[in-house]
Design a protein around this motif. Structure first.
Motif, PDB file in Angstrom:
ATOM      1  N   PRO A 230       0.816  -1.213   0.000  1.00 27.38           N
ATOM      2  CA  PRO A 230       0.000   0.000   0.000  1.00 27.38           C
ATOM      3  C   PRO A 230       0.853   1.269   0.000  1.00 27.38           C
ATOM      4  O   PRO A 230       1.925   1.313   0.607  1.00 27.38           O
ATOM      5  CB  PRO A 230      -0.800  -0.105   1.303  1.00 27.38           C
ATOM      6  CG  PRO A 230      -0.799  -1.560   1.641  1.00 27.38           C
ATOM      7  CD  PRO A 230       0.530  -2.057   1.177  1.00 27.38           C
TER       8      PRO A 230
ATOM      9  N   THR B 198      -9.889   1.299   1.705  1.00 32.83           N
ATOM     10  CA  THR B 198     -10.357   1.297   0.319  1.00 32.83           C
ATOM     11  C   THR B 198     -10.673  -0.124  -0.145  1.00 32.83           C
ATOM     12  O   THR B 198     -11.702  -0.373  -0.784  1.00 32.83           O
ATOM     13  CB  THR B 198      -9.288   1.926  -0.596  1.00 32.83           C
ATOM     14  OG1 THR B 198      -9.065   3.272  -0.185  1.00 32.83           O
ATOM     15  CG2 THR B 198      -9.729   1.909  -2.052  1.00 32.83           C
ATOM     16  N   ASN B 199      -9.804  -1.064   0.196  1.00 31.75           N
ATOM     17  CA  ASN B 199     -10.012  -2.456  -0.185  1.00 31.75           C
ATOM     18  C   ASN B 199     -11.252  -3.020   0.503  1.00 31.75           C
ATOM     19  O   ASN B 199     -12.085  -3.695  -0.117  1.00 31.75           O
ATOM     20  CB  ASN B 199      -8.776  -3.283   0.176  1.00 31.75           C
ATOM     21  CG  ASN B 199      -8.914  -4.746  -0.214  1.00 31.75           C
ATOM     22  OD1 ASN B 199      -9.130  -5.079  -1.377  1.00 31.75           O
ATOM     23  ND2 ASN B 199      -8.806  -5.627   0.772  1.00 31.75           N
TER      24      ASN B 199
ATOM     25  N   ALA C 145      -5.216   2.453   1.996  1.00 29.73           N
ATOM     26  CA  ALA C 145      -5.422   1.321   1.091  1.00 29.73           C
ATOM     27  C   ALA C 145      -6.237   0.219   1.752  1.00 29.73           C
ATOM     28  O   ALA C 145      -7.036  -0.456   1.097  1.00 29.73           O
ATOM     29  CB  ALA C 145      -4.071   0.772   0.624  1.00 29.73           C
TER      30      ALA C 145
END
Length: 306
Positions: free
Chosen positions: A284, A292-293, A289
């Motif tokens: 990341p 977001t995932n 990140a």
């Protein structure tokens, strides 16, 4: 292939009175840097102190035609560290490179370790690096240039029996690097970590003699020079020892959407191999990140359920 050069640059190396720090200071000076050599001059466990170790390295640099100053501040003393950085700025007008190398060992199993020994190791390795970095940060921001190297360790990245204090402090430096590299980017301050394997006073009684011979501190120096140079990367963890160089990464797997059902714990346990599988892992670029995932998979699952 252009030579990595430090002409016109000013470097501060902590813990540079011997071992790896001494090699860092000598190498930077050989390549043109003006070097402030910091060393408390204490024993391996951090007790005692004398500026003579730092002065000896300064004398060595000067004898070879370089410029250097000695400093005996403890990196745990924030006021003394501020004065150390000011010493370099008063002498040379700037600070371009900081090598956070100072450290001590107080190894014991966690069961037998006193909390005071845990605290002291964290204070020297983590807070020492914080103090030094905080002191150079405004100068690097103002000149829009800086290179900072944190000394991490495989003991922090991967663990090592008897080094819970040392490992915790060394992994904390990786976290410090991750955020400072983001915050420093706009002013070209690049922050990296070096994980050395070297035969020094810190490791002399931990390894067989033939292994110590292979692990000369000089073999780590090329990685430091790359991480501190003008074309340095940022947010990189380089590992170095015995002439071999590797990189360590903090990765994030793709994971699996399981949801919020009553059986979510059981579902997670059943699919743990899928969650921990590294086939599609990523490095990341920031902590965002992960969220977001997670949100992305949740939204995809919600769309599929419509």
């Amino acid at each position: 292939m252009s030579r990595i050069d430090f002409k016109g640059r000013v470097a501060i190396v902590t813990g540079a009175g011997g071992g790896l720090g001494r090699q860092h200071a000598l190498a930077l000076a050989r390549r043109g840097a003006k070097v402030l050599v910091n060393d408390l001059g204490g024993t391996r466990d951090g007790s005692g102190g004398s500026v003579s170790a730092a002065q000896a390295v300064v004398d060595e640099i000067r004898a070879a035609g370089g410029e250097a100053l000695a400093n005996g501040a403890s990196v745990t003393d924030a006021a003394a560290v501020q004065a150390m950085v000011q010493q370099a700025v008063d002498a040379w007008g700037r600070v371009d490179v900081l090598i956070n190398n100072a450290g001590i060992l107080r190894d014991k199993s966690f069961t037998k370790m006193e909390l005071a020994d845990f605290q002291l190791v964290v204070d020297v390795h983590l807070m020492g690096a914080v103090n030094c970095t905080k002191a150079v940060w405004p100068f690097m921001n103002a000149q829009k240039y800086g290179r900072i190297v944190m000394t991490t360790s495989s003991s922090g990245l991967y663990g090592n029996f008897g080094q819970s204090n040392y490992g915790a402090a060394k992994m904390a430096l990786v976290g410090l690097m991750q955020t400072l590299s983001i915050e420093g980017a706009k002013n070209d301050i690049r922050v990296n970590c070096l994980a050395p394997t070297a035969a020094t006073r810190m490791t002399e009684d931990l390894m067989p003699q033939e292994v110590l011979q292979a692990l000369k501190p000089e073999a780590v120096v090329p990685a430091m020079l790359v991480l501190a140079g003008e074309d340095a990367p940022t947010r990189t963890i380089l590992c170095a020892g015995a002439g071999t160089f590797e990189a360590a990464h903090i990765t994030l797997t793709r994971g699996a959407f399981i949801g919020l059902g009553d059986d979510a714990p059981e579902q997670l346990a059943a699919r743990l191999a899928e969650v921990t599988g590294r086939a599609d892992d990523q490095v990341p670029q920031s902590g965002a990140a992960q969220g977001t995932n997670e949100v992305g998979q949740a939204m995809a699952a919600a769309r599929a359920a419509r």
